[in-house]
Design an enzyme around this catalytic site. Structure first.
Site, PDB file in Angstrom:
ATOM      1  N   GLU A  95      -1.886  20.276  21.330  1.00  0.00           N
ATOM      2  CA  GLU A  95      -1.766  20.505  19.891  1.00  0.00           C
ATOM      3  C   GLU A  95      -2.125  21.953  19.576  1.00  0.00           C
ATOM      4  O   GLU A  95      -3.180  22.452  19.976  1.00  0.00           O
ATOM      5  CB  GLU A  95      -2.684  19.564  19.108  1.00  0.00           C
ATOM      6  N   HIS A 115       2.103 -14.895 -11.270  1.00  0.00           N
ATOM      7  CA  HIS A 115       2.217 -14.322 -12.607  1.00  0.00           C
ATOM      8  C   HIS A 115       0.847 -13.835 -13.057  1.00  0.00           C
ATOM      9  O   HIS A 115      -0.161 -14.499 -12.819  1.00  0.00           O
ATOM     10  CB  HIS A 115       2.729 -15.385 -13.592  1.00  0.00           C
TER      11      HIS A 115
END
Length: 454
Positions: free
Chosen positions: A33, A439
């Site tokens: 990296e 709901h």
């Protein structure tokens, strides 16, 4: 020369888990990296931006407090503290990845710039490495267009803008894509005047026109100025401010701003790899071509994530890793062909997208039905004061199967994921229309969405 079973260049969202997986399977592995482990997502992409966008939403809701019967004494953000919290969240992710890699047997983590010096041979920090399997996961970086004067003034990218500690007075954004949308709305909510410039005639050219128009309307409601069909010609600095020469509809005018953000695309990081040394050649746009199994034209060398040309999403990069390790270690036959590509744009409301757009479906000659439902018709939206946006789904008229969806809503990505699961399970729009959802939730309104076409 030091020999490995696998060399992985780039510790992003594909490279890091792949390195650990291969090392865990007994492969002697090197993970290289150049910058920071975690790649764009952890360091200057998903993790920091969504942390700051969360703060921006709190600013926005605090500004709306009176609508809900609440009085607040102050809604002024402290950007230095917002940045500090962002940095802390990023550091937590970075530290976790660092610990995980350091504890993995058979894995050497090397920091530095990798370049190819021969066939399947890499040099880093003066040391030469060789492996029969090499995986390139170097990601992408902000493109800086050749605009007159731009190189002579301080400009921001999607990386550097995250380190501001004071709110810009006037933020001008070159580009009106997904990054521009998120950054523009975020800094507008922090208190900046925001102007966006898009060379095309409309924003978000990959989305259906009605979806793009809905988001355009929302951002303008938030006080953002969006210039379309415009072009930035020149940038100069004058007494601490930037003067921008903008061409729009055949006329030229000058815009003065305090900061400029360049959000004009992200080409892949391949220019410095010396790919030709290992028998590879990047495409004109810098991408590395791969087959359906993510292998390049050189057997044993793979490209994963943004560097292969996208789709440029963290979850796609991670799925690239899944495909590669299962094919290599479990002799699977996984492919990127026809995989689902969900994505979200984290404006507020969000845009959650999956599958075909209406335009794509019509271009392919499909017999379709288009279901639409504005958030003004959604019970949970009304109750929570979140009625901006719309739900849209593309349905195969012959089978009832869902071909794609675009959800502009609070939690739009979560609602989209429900539809993605339906697509994965081959559930029809009629089954969703008649399904039982709790709901009152946003997803419950999928009942009503599909009632519009069945």
């Amino acid at each position: 020369m030091k020999k490995y079973d696998a060399i992985i260049i780039g510790a992003g969202q594909a490279g890091t888990p792949l390195a650990r997986k291969l090392a865990g399977a007994g492969w002697r592995t090197a993970l290289i990296e150049q910058r920071r482990i975690g790649g764009t997502c952890v360091n200057d992409g998903c993790t920091p931006t969504k942390t700051m966008i969360g703060a921006a939403r709190i600013c926005y809701m605090a500004g709306r407090a009176r609508e809900f019967g609440i009085t607040l004494s102050s809604t002024v953000p402290d950007l230095s503290k917002i940045k500090a919290r962002k940095d802390e969240v990023v550091q937590q992710s970075f530290d976790g990845l660092t610990r995980a890699v350091s504890k993995t047997d058979n894995l050497d983590y090397l920091e530095g710039k990798a370049v190819f010096t021969g066939m399947k041979t890499v040099e880093i920090n003066g040391e030469t490495l060789h492996a029969e399997h090499i995986f390139i996961n170097t990601g992408a970086s902000a493109a800086i267009p050749p605009i007159k004067g731009l190189s002579t003034v301080p400009y921001l990218t999607s990386t550097t803008i995250l380190d501001l500690t004071e709110v810009p007075e006037h933020l001008f954004i070159l580009g009106a894509g997904y990054i521009a949308m998120e950054m523009g709305q975020m800094y507008r909510r922090f208190g900046s005047q925001v102007t966006m410039l898009e060379k095309s005639n409309r924003i978000l050219g990959k989305e259906d026109e009605d979806i793009a128009a809905e988001i355009h309307k929302i951002l303008e409601e938030d006080g953002i100025t969006i210039l379309t069909g415009a072009e930035l010609k020149q940038v100069t600095s004058d007494d601490g401010h930037l003067r921008l020469e903008v061409s729009e509809n055949g006329a030229t005018r000058t815009i003065t701003c305090s900061h400029i953000l360049i959000a004009a695309g992200r080409p892949p990081n391949t220019a410095d790899l010396q790919l030709e040394q290992t028998g590879l050649h990047a495409e004109k746009n810098g991408t590395i071509a791969v087959n359906d199994r993510l292998e390049t034209s050189v057997p044993g060398i793979y490209a994963l994530g943004d560097v292969k040309g996208g789709p440029a999403f963290t979850h796609i990069s991670y799925n690239d890793y899944v495909i590669v390790w299962q094919n290599l270690l479990e002799n699977k036959e996984l492919s990127i062909r026809n995989r689902h590509v969900p994505y979200c744009m984290f404006t507020d409301p969000e845009l959650g997208r999956i599958g075909l757009t209406e335009q794509e479906a019509r271009e392919q000659g499909k017999n379709i039905l288009v279901a639409k439902l504005p958030l003004t018709k959604v019970a949970r939206g009304i109750e929570s004061g979140e009625t901006r946006g719309l739900m849209k789904a593309i349905v195969d008229a012959d089978t009832g199967l869902i071909l794609g969806a675009a959800i502009v809503s609070v939690s739009g990505g979560e609602i989209m994921s429900v539809l993605q699961m339906a697509m994965m399970g081959n559930l029809t729009c009629r089954q969703l229309r008649d399904g039982v959802f709790a709901h009152p939730t946003f997803s419950e309104s999928l009942n009503n969405l599909f009632m519009s076409i069945t």
